[in-house]
Design a protein around this motif. Structure first.
Motif, PDB file in Angstrom:
ATOM      1  N   ASP A  61      15.497  42.327  52.770  1.00  0.00           N
ATOM      2  CA  ASP A  61      16.703  41.536  52.555  1.00  0.00           C
ATOM      3  C   ASP A  61      17.910  42.442  52.387  1.00  0.00           C
ATOM      4  OD1 ASP A  61      18.518  39.566  52.021  1.00  0.00           O
ATOM      5  OD2 ASP A  61      17.674  38.998  50.093  1.00  0.00           O
ATOM      6  N   GLU A  62      18.790  42.393  53.361  1.00  0.00           N
ATOM      7  CA  GLU A  62      20.070  43.101  53.341  1.00  0.00           C
ATOM      8  C   GLU A  62      19.939  44.608  53.200  1.00  0.00           C
ATOM      9  OE1 GLU A  62      22.873  42.047  54.335  1.00  0.00           O
ATOM     10  OE2 GLU A  62      22.412  39.938  54.410  1.00  0.00           O
ATOM     11  N   PHE A  97      21.349  46.805  55.071  1.00  0.00           N
ATOM     12  CA  PHE A  97      21.674  47.489  56.322  1.00  0.00           C
ATOM     13  C   PHE A  97      23.175  47.690  56.499  1.00  0.00           C
ATOM     14  CE2 PHE A  97      17.477  45.809  57.034  1.00  0.00           C
ATOM     15  CZ  PHE A  97      16.842  46.863  57.653  1.00  0.00           C
ATOM     16  N   GLY A  98      23.980  46.867  55.841  1.00  0.00           N
ATOM     17  CA  GLY A  98      25.435  46.998  55.951  1.00  0.00           C
ATOM     18  C   GLY A  98      25.959  48.279  55.336  1.00  0.00           C
ATOM     19  N   ILE A 111      13.842  40.935  58.957  1.00  0.00           N
ATOM     20  CA  ILE A 111      15.053  41.524  58.396  1.00  0.00           C
ATOM     21  C   ILE A 111      16.039  40.393  58.148  1.00  0.00           C
ATOM     22  CG2 ILE A 111      17.001  43.067  58.811  1.00  0.00           C
ATOM     23  CD1 ILE A 111      15.151  44.668  60.683  1.00  0.00           C
ATOM     24  N   SER A 133      19.729  39.756  57.372  1.00  0.00           N
ATOM     25  CA  SER A 133      20.950  40.546  57.408  1.00  0.00           C
ATOM     26  C   SER A 133      22.076  39.799  58.113  1.00  0.00           C
ATOM     27  CB  SER A 133      20.679  41.864  58.136  1.00  0.00           C
ATOM     28  OG  SER A 133      21.835  42.669  58.130  1.00  0.00           O
ATOM     29  N   HIS A 134      23.295  40.234  57.801  1.00  0.00           N
ATOM     30  CA  HIS A 134      24.483  39.730  58.477  1.00  0.00           C
ATOM     31  C   HIS A 134      25.122  40.810  59.349  1.00  0.00           C
ATOM     32  CE1 HIS A 134      24.049  37.128  54.906  1.00  0.00           C
ATOM     33  NE2 HIS A 134      24.410  36.197  55.763  1.00  0.00           N
ATOM     34  N   VAL A 135      24.452  41.920  59.549  1.00  0.00           N
ATOM     35  CA  VAL A 135      24.991  43.053  60.292  1.00  0.00           C
ATOM     36  C   VAL A 135      24.910  42.753  61.792  1.00  0.00           C
ATOM     37  CG1 VAL A 135      24.730  45.518  60.786  1.00  0.00           C
ATOM     38  CG2 VAL A 135      24.384  44.661  58.461  1.00  0.00           C
ATOM     39  N   LEU A 192      22.590  44.717  64.258  1.00  0.00           N
ATOM     40  CA  LEU A 192      21.163  44.373  64.259  1.00  0.00           C
ATOM     41  C   LEU A 192      20.872  43.252  65.247  1.00  0.00           C
ATOM     42  CD1 LEU A 192      20.217  44.586  60.486  1.00  0.00           C
ATOM     43  CD2 LEU A 192      19.456  46.073  62.329  1.00  0.00           C
TER      44      LEU A 192
END
Length: 156
Positions: A96-97, A99-100, A126, A128-130, A133
């Motif tokens: 969870d998250e 990656f930003g 994954i 994420s909001h990135v 990705l």
């Protein structure tokens, strides 16, 4: 004694991953003498930084470095549990998250590490909001909000 031995195994497995993600910059070490309530248990982690040649507190890592260390520890724990569990396999993992906080180069290394794991018939999820990705991951599950509630859209 048993807890320390298990912890050392987790650190060794984590370092195999961290070595790749940090491009041989960082290694995790068990601090011999803890600085707080973990003093008697020896479960505090230090980071060996090959750039400086010194050990430093894991608390001094930046956001992206800390994410790499945490991910490496989670993967190392997964490896050790599977080796010790007498045939038990962990076939799915969700991250969870985090990656930003990674720069483009470290993001590439983290995604490559997770992709290598997935090739071994594991499912790696994954959350994420990135945006970067989205371009790299083929199979996606989108959760979309609306006034009528959330709905799921699959991209396969």
């Amino acid at each position: 004694y048993a807890q320390l031995a298990y912890f050392e195994r987790v650190l060794r497995a984590a370092n195999q991953r961290l070595r790749v993600m940090s491009q041989n910059r960082y290694l995790l070490h068990r601090r011999e003498e803890g600085g707080d309530g973990r003093k008697r248990t020896g479960l505090e982690i230090e980071v060996a930084d090959s750039y400086t040649g010194k050990l430093r507190s894991a608390n001094s890592l930046s956001g992206g470095e800390s994410f790499m260390a945490s991910l490496s520890l989670a993967l190392g724990l997964s490896d050790v549990v599977q080796q010790s569990a007498g045939g038990v396999r962990l076939d799915a993992m969700f991250i969870d998250e985090g990656f930003g906080s990674l720069d483009a180069e470290v993001l590439e290394l983290a995604v490559r590490t997770l992709s290598d794991m997935a090739d071994g018939n594991r499912m790696i999820g994954i959350i994420s909001h990135v945006a970067e990705l989205r371009e790299r991951i083929e199979q996606q599950v989108y959760v979309e909000k609306s006034r009528g509630g959330s709905r799921i859209r699959l991209v396969l």
